[in-house]
Design a protein around this motif. Structure first.
Motif, PDB file in Angstrom:
ATOM      1  N   ALA A  95     -28.563  -4.718   6.159  1.00 26.59           N
ATOM      2  CA  ALA A  95     -29.836  -4.059   5.866  1.00 26.59           C
ATOM      3  C   ALA A  95     -30.155  -2.966   6.878  1.00 26.59           C
ATOM      4  N   SER A  96     -29.627  -3.103   8.111  1.00 25.56           N
ATOM      5  CA  SER A  96     -29.951  -2.118   9.151  1.00 25.56           C
ATOM      6  C   SER A  96     -28.994  -0.922   9.156  1.00 25.56           C
ATOM      7  N   GLU A  97     -27.930  -0.963   8.346  1.00 30.99           N
ATOM      8  CA  GLU A  97     -26.943   0.135   8.350  1.00 30.99           C
ATOM      9  C   GLU A  97     -27.208   1.119   7.211  1.00 30.99           C
ATOM     10  N   LYS A  98     -26.868   2.398   7.485  1.00 31.68           N
ATOM     11  CA  LYS A  98     -27.033   3.438   6.444  1.00 31.68           C
ATOM     12  C   LYS A  98     -25.834   3.431   5.505  1.00 31.68           C
ATOM     13  N   THR A  99     -24.612   3.219   6.087  1.00 28.95           N
ATOM     14  CA  THR A  99     -23.388   3.255   5.279  1.00 28.95           C
ATOM     15  C   THR A  99     -22.489   2.094   5.703  1.00 28.95           C
ATOM     16  N   GLU A 100     -21.493   1.782   4.850  1.00 30.81           N
ATOM     17  CA  GLU A 100     -20.460   0.817   5.254  1.00 30.81           C
ATOM     18  C   GLU A 100     -19.587   1.482   6.320  1.00 30.81           C
ATOM     19  N   ARG A 101     -19.006   0.672   7.227  1.00 32.05           N
ATOM     20  CA  ARG A 101     -18.141   1.211   8.293  1.00 32.05           C
ATOM     21  C   ARG A 101     -16.802   1.631   7.691  1.00 32.05           C
ATOM     22  N   ALA A 102     -16.308   2.816   8.075  1.00 36.09           N
ATOM     23  CA  ALA A 102     -15.038   3.321   7.545  1.00 36.09           C
ATOM     24  C   ALA A 102     -13.894   2.349   7.840  1.00 36.09           C
ATOM     25  N   GLU A 103     -13.860   1.817   9.073  1.00 36.63           N
ATOM     26  CA  GLU A 103     -12.768   0.903   9.460  1.00 36.63           C
ATOM     27  C   GLU A 103     -12.784  -0.367   8.610  1.00 36.63           C
ATOM     28  N   THR A 104     -13.988  -0.836   8.284  1.00 29.26           N
ATOM     29  CA  THR A 104     -14.099  -2.048   7.468  1.00 29.26           C
ATOM     30  C   THR A 104     -13.600  -1.787   6.051  1.00 29.26           C
ATOM     31  N   VAL A 105     -13.966  -0.638   5.508  1.00 29.40           N
ATOM     32  CA  VAL A 105     -13.523  -0.303   4.144  1.00 29.40           C
ATOM     33  C   VAL A 105     -11.991  -0.226   4.108  1.00 29.40           C
ATOM     34  N   LEU A 106     -11.389   0.317   5.170  1.00 33.31           N
ATOM     35  CA  LEU A 106      -9.922   0.393   5.244  1.00 33.31           C
ATOM     36  C   LEU A 106      -9.321  -1.020   5.273  1.00 33.31           C
ATOM     37  N   GLU A 107      -9.880  -1.878   6.114  1.00 37.11           N
ATOM     38  CA  GLU A 107      -9.357  -3.245   6.246  1.00 37.11           C
ATOM     39  C   GLU A 107      -9.481  -4.010   4.915  1.00 37.11           C
ATOM     40  N   LEU A 108     -10.611  -3.828   4.229  1.00 38.77           N
ATOM     41  CA  LEU A 108     -10.807  -4.490   2.932  1.00 38.77           C
ATOM     42  C   LEU A 108      -9.753  -4.030   1.936  1.00 38.77           C
ATOM     43  N   GLY A 109      -9.480  -2.721   1.944  1.00 34.15           N
ATOM     44  CA  GLY A 109      -8.480  -2.187   1.021  1.00 34.15           C
ATOM     45  C   GLY A 109      -7.095  -2.755   1.300  1.00 34.15           C
ATOM     46  N   LEU A 110      -6.759  -2.907   2.572  1.00 33.30           N
ATOM     47  CA  LEU A 110      -5.436  -3.434   2.932  1.00 33.30           C
ATOM     48  C   LEU A 110      -5.320  -4.914   2.592  1.00 33.30           C
ATOM     49  N   VAL A 111      -6.261  -5.707   3.077  1.00 29.93           N
ATOM     50  CA  VAL A 111      -6.120  -7.173   2.970  1.00 29.93           C
ATOM     51  C   VAL A 111      -6.398  -7.670   1.541  1.00 29.93           C
ATOM     52  N   ASN A 112      -7.351  -7.022   0.848  1.00 29.29           N
ATOM     53  CA  ASN A 112      -7.730  -7.525  -0.488  1.00 29.29           C
ATOM     54  C   ASN A 112      -6.943  -6.882  -1.612  1.00 29.29           C
ATOM     55  N   TYR A 113      -6.440  -5.673  -1.395  1.00 27.12           N
ATOM     56  CA  TYR A 113      -5.765  -4.982  -2.497  1.00 27.12           C
ATOM     57  C   TYR A 113      -4.312  -4.603  -2.183  1.00 27.12           C
ATOM     58  N   ALA A 114      -4.118  -3.739  -1.157  1.00 29.04           N
ATOM     59  CA  ALA A 114      -2.786  -3.136  -0.977  1.00 29.04           C
ATOM     60  C   ALA A 114      -1.725  -4.183  -0.633  1.00 29.04           C
ATOM     61  N   VAL A 115      -2.036  -5.066   0.302  1.00 31.64           N
ATOM     62  CA  VAL A 115      -1.005  -6.021   0.750  1.00 31.64           C
ATOM     63  C   VAL A 115      -0.719  -7.094  -0.311  1.00 31.64           C
ATOM     64  N   PRO A 116      -1.740  -7.709  -0.949  1.00 31.97           N
ATOM     65  CA  PRO A 116      -1.387  -8.649  -2.025  1.00 31.97           C
ATOM     66  C   PRO A 116      -0.627  -7.981  -3.169  1.00 31.97           C
ATOM     67  N   SER A 117      -0.932  -6.718  -3.457  1.00 33.58           N
ATOM     68  CA  SER A 117      -0.182  -6.023  -4.523  1.00 33.58           C
ATOM     69  C   SER A 117       1.273  -5.849  -4.108  1.00 33.58           C
ATOM     70  N   ALA A 118       1.491  -5.420  -2.860  1.00 32.47           N
ATOM     71  CA  ALA A 118       2.869  -5.236  -2.369  1.00 32.47           C
ATOM     72  C   ALA A 118       3.616  -6.570  -2.351  1.00 32.47           C
ATOM     73  N   LEU A 119       2.935  -7.627  -1.916  1.00 37.63           N
ATOM     74  CA  LEU A 119       3.592  -8.949  -1.869  1.00 37.63           C
ATOM     75  C   LEU A 119       3.917  -9.452  -3.280  1.00 37.63           C
ATOM     76  N   THR A 120       3.067  -9.098  -4.246  1.00 36.53           N
ATOM     77  CA  THR A 120       3.354  -9.482  -5.639  1.00 36.53           C
ATOM     78  C   THR A 120       4.689  -8.884  -6.073  1.00 36.53           C
ATOM     79  N   MET A 121       4.892  -7.604  -5.767  1.00 35.44           N
ATOM     80  CA  MET A 121       6.146  -6.965  -6.191  1.00 35.44           C
ATOM     81  C   MET A 121       7.337  -7.494  -5.390  1.00 35.44           C
ATOM     82  N   ALA A 122       7.120  -7.771  -4.107  1.00 35.75           N
ATOM     83  CA  ALA A 122       8.212  -8.352  -3.313  1.00 35.75           C
ATOM     84  C   ALA A 122       8.610  -9.710  -3.903  1.00 35.75           C
ATOM     85  N   ALA A 123       7.602 -10.504  -4.288  1.00 37.59           N
ATOM     86  CA  ALA A 123       7.871 -11.830  -4.856  1.00 37.59           C
ATOM     87  C   ALA A 123       8.517 -11.702  -6.236  1.00 37.59           C
ATOM     88  N   ALA A 124       7.977 -10.799  -7.052  1.00 35.92           N
ATOM     89  CA  ALA A 124       8.501 -10.641  -8.420  1.00 35.92           C
ATOM     90  C   ALA A 124       9.965 -10.222  -8.386  1.00 35.92           C
TER      91      ALA A 124
END
Ligand SMILES: NC(=O)c1ccc[n+]([C@@H]2O[C@H](COP(=O)([O-])OP(=O)(O)OC[C@H]3O[C@@H](n4cnc5c(N)ncnc54)[C@H](OP(=O)(O)O)[C@@H]3O)[C@@H](O)[C@H]2O)c1
Length: 257
Positions: A95-124
């Motif tokens: 509530a006290s922030e104007k915007t989301e932190r850039a570093e956090t948005v990057l980390e979310l993209g890596l851990v929640n999207y990019a890395v599980p997607s890459a691991l899916t293809m490695a596993a497949a």
């Protein structure tokens, strides 16, 4: 039941931990990934007591290249027939922030999207050479709504949802089943950070049952609990201008990580 050889990421956390326990039985081999060494050791002890063979790996999934290398090394040893990519993190603008932190948005993209997607293809890639396998991706209902206070989290899960539905079509002819599970609020450390209501809250035990059933039935997309399926339909058929007006009025806040 046929013995399985399974990788679970995020096994040191709420839903992943319950999943590990639910799969822990004689004959099954569990490879459990997480960052927190103490919690990983706790869960591996419980699973061994239930008769499973257990290996653990401490790993930070914001390093995608390390994750792919680790996956191949563990698959050389265990030859996974089932992979559950459960690790994830959530965040939002406080509530006290104007915007989301850039570093956090990057980390979310890596851990929640990019890395599980890459691991899916490695596993497949490995699974198709052995005749097939099953992969579950843990998304979120946040993927289906425009959340102005959590664009980074919602966007990462929306990317994962689109990846899952595309990969499911691509990998089915190779014998690899990809399922996406989109939970609403689950009572774990993640959602306990939210300041405010958690409507239709479910237990991590219920979440684990949904994930196991989705894998067993090869259900493409599982959204639970059911009110979130209804909300998604309503969102889909509501004109954009009305949707934006409603979403811009919603406020949210969270405790620090
Ligand atoms: N709880 C909910 O309300 C809810 C709702 C919708 C979707 N989900 C999804 O369900 C999944 C599991 O969440 P949860 O509720 O069980 O959360 P949790 O209790 O906070 O557990 C998260 C797990 O992910 C791991 N993790 C987080 N960041 C990581 C990183 N950088 N590298 C490696 N591992 C990392 C954690 O490892 P350490 O603890 O060892 O750091 C932990 O094992 C997530 O994908 C989440 O987005 C949860």
């Amino acid at each position: 039941m046929k013995p399985i050889r399974i990788l679970i990421t995020g096994a040191s956390g709420g839903i992943g931990k319950v999943l590990a326990c639910d799969y822990a039985r004689p004959g099954n081999t569990l490879v459990l990934w997480g960052r927190n060494a103490d919690r990983l050791q706790d869960i591996s002890r419980i699973c061994r007591e239930r008769g499973a063979s257990v290996l653990t790996r401490e790993i930070d999934l914001s390093d995608g290249h390390a994750a792919i290398t680790a996956f191949r090394a563990d698959d050389d040893v265990t030859q996974f027939d089932t992979v559950i990519l459960c690790a994830g993190l959530s965040d939002m603008k406080t509530a006290s922030e104007k915007t989301e932190r850039a570093e956090t948005v990057l980390e979310l993209g890596l851990v929640n999207y990019a890395v599980p997607s890459a691991l899916t293809m490695a596993a497949a890639n490995r699974m198709q050479a052995r005749g097939g396998g099953k992969i579950a991706l843990i998304g979120s209902v946040a993927a289906y709504h425009d959340l102005p206070f959590a664009a980074g989290y919602g966007g990462s899960k929306a990317g994962l949802a689109r990846f899952a539905s595309s990969a499911r079509i691509a990998l089915a002819p190779l014998g690899v089943n990809v399922v996406l599970i989109a939970p609403g609020f689950v009572d774990t450390a993640m959602s306990r950070r939210i300041i405010g209501p958690r409507p239709f809250l479910v237990t991590p035990e219920a979440a684990s049952r949904h994930i196991i059933a989705a894998l067993a039935r090869n259900t493409g997309e599982t959204i639970f609990p059911w009110p979130f399926r209804l909300l998604r339909l309503i969102d889909r058929f509501t004109p954009g201008i009305i949707r934006s007006a409603i979403m811009s009025r919603i406020t949210a806040d969270q405790k620090p990580r």
